[in-house]
Design a protein around this motif. Sequence first.
Motif, PDB file in Angstrom:
ATOM      1  N   GLY A 125       4.383 -14.113  -6.450  1.00 23.87           N
ATOM      2  CA  GLY A 125       5.009 -12.842  -5.794  1.00 23.87           C
ATOM      3  C   GLY A 125       4.328 -11.114  -5.516  1.00 23.87           C
ATOM      4  O   GLY A 125       4.796 -10.857  -4.402  1.00 23.87           O
ATOM      5  N   ARG A 126       3.090 -11.727  -6.138  1.00 22.29           N
ATOM      6  CA  ARG A 126       1.971 -10.892  -4.758  1.00 22.29           C
ATOM      7  C   ARG A 126       1.977 -10.973  -3.782  1.00 22.29           C
ATOM      8  O   ARG A 126       1.632 -10.762  -1.991  1.00 22.29           O
ATOM      9  CB  ARG A 126       0.475 -10.444  -5.112  1.00 22.29           C
ATOM     10  CG  ARG A 126      -0.425 -10.245  -4.954  1.00 22.29           C
ATOM     11  CD  ARG A 126      -2.094  -9.866  -5.609  1.00 22.29           C
ATOM     12  NE  ARG A 126      -2.053  -8.995  -5.970  1.00 22.29           N
ATOM     13  CZ  ARG A 126      -3.000  -8.557  -7.135  1.00 22.29           C
ATOM     14  NH1 ARG A 126      -4.546  -9.078  -6.716  1.00 22.29           N
ATOM     15  NH2 ARG A 126      -2.415  -8.109  -8.321  1.00 22.29           N
ATOM     16  N   LEU A 127       2.072 -12.515  -2.833  1.00 26.65           N
ATOM     17  CA  LEU A 127       1.470 -12.694  -2.296  1.00 26.65           C
ATOM     18  C   LEU A 127       2.859 -13.455  -1.043  1.00 26.65           C
ATOM     19  O   LEU A 127       2.545 -13.077   0.436  1.00 26.65           O
ATOM     20  CB  LEU A 127       1.845 -15.027  -2.250  1.00 26.65           C
ATOM     21  CG  LEU A 127       1.766 -15.629  -1.072  1.00 26.65           C
ATOM     22  CD1 LEU A 127       0.852 -15.533   0.259  1.00 26.65           C
ATOM     23  CD2 LEU A 127       1.660 -17.271  -1.841  1.00 26.65           C
ATOM     24  N   LEU A 128       4.253 -12.954  -1.898  1.00 24.08           N
ATOM     25  CA  LEU A 128       5.646 -12.547  -1.123  1.00 24.08           C
ATOM     26  C   LEU A 128       5.537 -11.242  -0.617  1.00 24.08           C
ATOM     27  O   LEU A 128       5.927 -10.918   0.733  1.00 24.08           O
ATOM     28  CB  LEU A 128       6.681 -13.092  -1.955  1.00 24.08           C
ATOM     29  CG  LEU A 128       8.049 -12.848  -1.005  1.00 24.08           C
ATOM     30  CD1 LEU A 128       8.096 -13.893   0.341  1.00 24.08           C
ATOM     31  CD2 LEU A 128       9.132 -13.489  -2.081  1.00 24.08           C
ATOM     32  N   ILE A 129       5.281 -10.368  -1.386  1.00 22.52           N
ATOM     33  CA  ILE A 129       5.306  -9.222  -1.070  1.00 22.52           C
ATOM     34  C   ILE A 129       4.249  -8.555   0.565  1.00 22.52           C
ATOM     35  O   ILE A 129       4.458  -8.088   1.302  1.00 22.52           O
ATOM     36  CB  ILE A 129       5.048  -8.728  -1.786  1.00 22.52           C
ATOM     37  CG1 ILE A 129       6.290  -8.257  -3.125  1.00 22.52           C
ATOM     38  CG2 ILE A 129       3.994  -6.602  -1.236  1.00 22.52           C
ATOM     39  CD1 ILE A 129       5.688  -7.657  -4.403  1.00 22.52           C
ATOM     40  N   ALA A 130       3.176  -9.350   0.134  1.00 21.16           N
ATOM     41  CA  ALA A 130       2.242  -9.027   1.086  1.00 21.16           C
ATOM     42  C   ALA A 130       2.634  -9.648   2.444  1.00 21.16           C
ATOM     43  O   ALA A 130       2.767  -9.404   3.553  1.00 21.16           O
ATOM     44  CB  ALA A 130       0.685  -9.519   1.084  1.00 21.16           C
ATOM     45  N   VAL A 131       3.732 -10.807   2.251  1.00 20.01           N
ATOM     46  CA  VAL A 131       4.231 -12.086   3.780  1.00 20.01           C
ATOM     47  C   VAL A 131       5.188 -11.063   4.259  1.00 20.01           C
ATOM     48  O   VAL A 131       5.383 -11.172   5.453  1.00 20.01           O
ATOM     49  CB  VAL A 131       4.566 -13.558   3.501  1.00 20.01           C
ATOM     50  CG1 VAL A 131       5.213 -13.841   4.726  1.00 20.01           C
ATOM     51  CG2 VAL A 131       3.309 -13.596   3.406  1.00 20.01           C
ATOM     52  N   ARG A 132       5.996 -10.550   3.196  1.00 19.68           N
ATOM     53  CA  ARG A 132       7.243  -9.327   4.257  1.00 19.68           C
ATOM     54  C   ARG A 132       6.530  -8.290   4.177  1.00 19.68           C
ATOM     55  O   ARG A 132       7.544  -7.915   5.576  1.00 19.68           O
ATOM     56  CB  ARG A 132       8.032  -9.427   2.677  1.00 19.68           C
ATOM     57  CG  ARG A 132       8.866 -10.299   2.382  1.00 19.68           C
ATOM     58  CD  ARG A 132      10.026 -10.347   1.526  1.00 19.68           C
ATOM     59  NE  ARG A 132      11.276  -9.361   1.527  1.00 19.68           N
ATOM     60  CZ  ARG A 132      11.975  -9.267   3.180  1.00 19.68           C
ATOM     61  NH1 ARG A 132      11.953 -10.322   3.741  1.00 19.68           N
ATOM     62  NH2 ARG A 132      13.221  -8.233   3.032  1.00 19.68           N
ATOM     63  N   ARG A 133       5.626  -7.723   4.238  1.00 21.18           N
ATOM     64  CA  ARG A 133       4.717  -6.704   4.762  1.00 21.18           C
ATOM     65  C   ARG A 133       5.140  -7.182   5.994  1.00 21.18           C
ATOM     66  O   ARG A 133       4.057  -5.609   7.115  1.00 21.18           O
ATOM     67  CB  ARG A 133       4.339  -5.628   3.777  1.00 21.18           C
ATOM     68  CG  ARG A 133       5.204  -5.659   1.938  1.00 21.18           C
ATOM     69  CD  ARG A 133       3.961  -5.015   1.539  1.00 21.18           C
ATOM     70  NE  ARG A 133       4.406  -3.514   0.665  1.00 21.18           N
ATOM     71  CZ  ARG A 133       3.825  -3.219  -0.705  1.00 21.18           C
ATOM     72  NH1 ARG A 133       2.659  -2.942  -0.092  1.00 21.18           N
ATOM     73  NH2 ARG A 133       4.893  -2.484  -1.213  1.00 21.18           N
ATOM     74  N   SER A 134       4.241  -8.243   6.268  1.00 20.47           N
ATOM     75  CA  SER A 134       3.713  -8.396   7.693  1.00 20.47           C
ATOM     76  C   SER A 134       4.733  -8.697   8.409  1.00 20.47           C
ATOM     77  O   SER A 134       4.289  -8.389  10.301  1.00 20.47           O
ATOM     78  CB  SER A 134       2.569  -9.859   7.621  1.00 20.47           C
ATOM     79  OG  SER A 134       1.650  -8.999   6.428  1.00 20.47           O
TER      80      SER A 134
END
Length: 224
Positions: free
Chosen positions: A203-212
């Motif tokens: 969950g945390r990983l996907l959010i960081a990627v999508r914000r990038s």
Amino acid sequence: MQTIRAVGREAASKKYDLLSAMMAHALAGDQHRQRLVLRLMALITARYNWQHDELTIGQREIARLWCVDARTVKRDMAKLRDLGWVEVKRQGARGRVSVLGLNLERIMLDTRREWANIGEDFVSRVGGPAAEPVSQVIPFPRSVAPTTKGVWGEACRRLADEDQGLCDSWFRALADGGIEQGCLTLIAPSRFHANYVRSHLMGRLLIAVRRSDAEVEHVRIEIA
């Protein structure tokens, strides 16, 4: 960071802490951030069930509360889901509205930079050490994959800003396998490492990627 659980004897103060953090975050941003956060705060104070972590309200009711049209409701709720602040717990069907929940940990992570604007007492009360991963298992030291460029490099920097120790232990060892058809592939150094990230940190990983890169919709973890 203290995990917010707005139930029990200190429930009232924890609710105020969450709303205060959101307020400070909004006031430190531009008018678009202020409006979006204010609208979510309105939903929380008016309709959020703290005990069950449920927000059950239809788009028409939201539009009436926000004094906007349905298109604005769809757009802003999509933004809140992309931020990771609002999550769909049960999808609506057959005339029933969707049941939403709040990712309180994500909200507190995103507002942390503005806590000092409230005061040192607030920082000491809700700050403290960063939350530990679900498991106490720490991976063996290994060479760290380079993550200085591209979408994964930017995502890693975001993850390090949130929790340096967690990033060093679990995220930096993932190698960039490239993006294809909206999916970022990351290569884990071992099966254990891959399974742990999939189970506890996606969950945390996907959010960081999508914000990038908002065009990345999925992340896949493979084994070297």
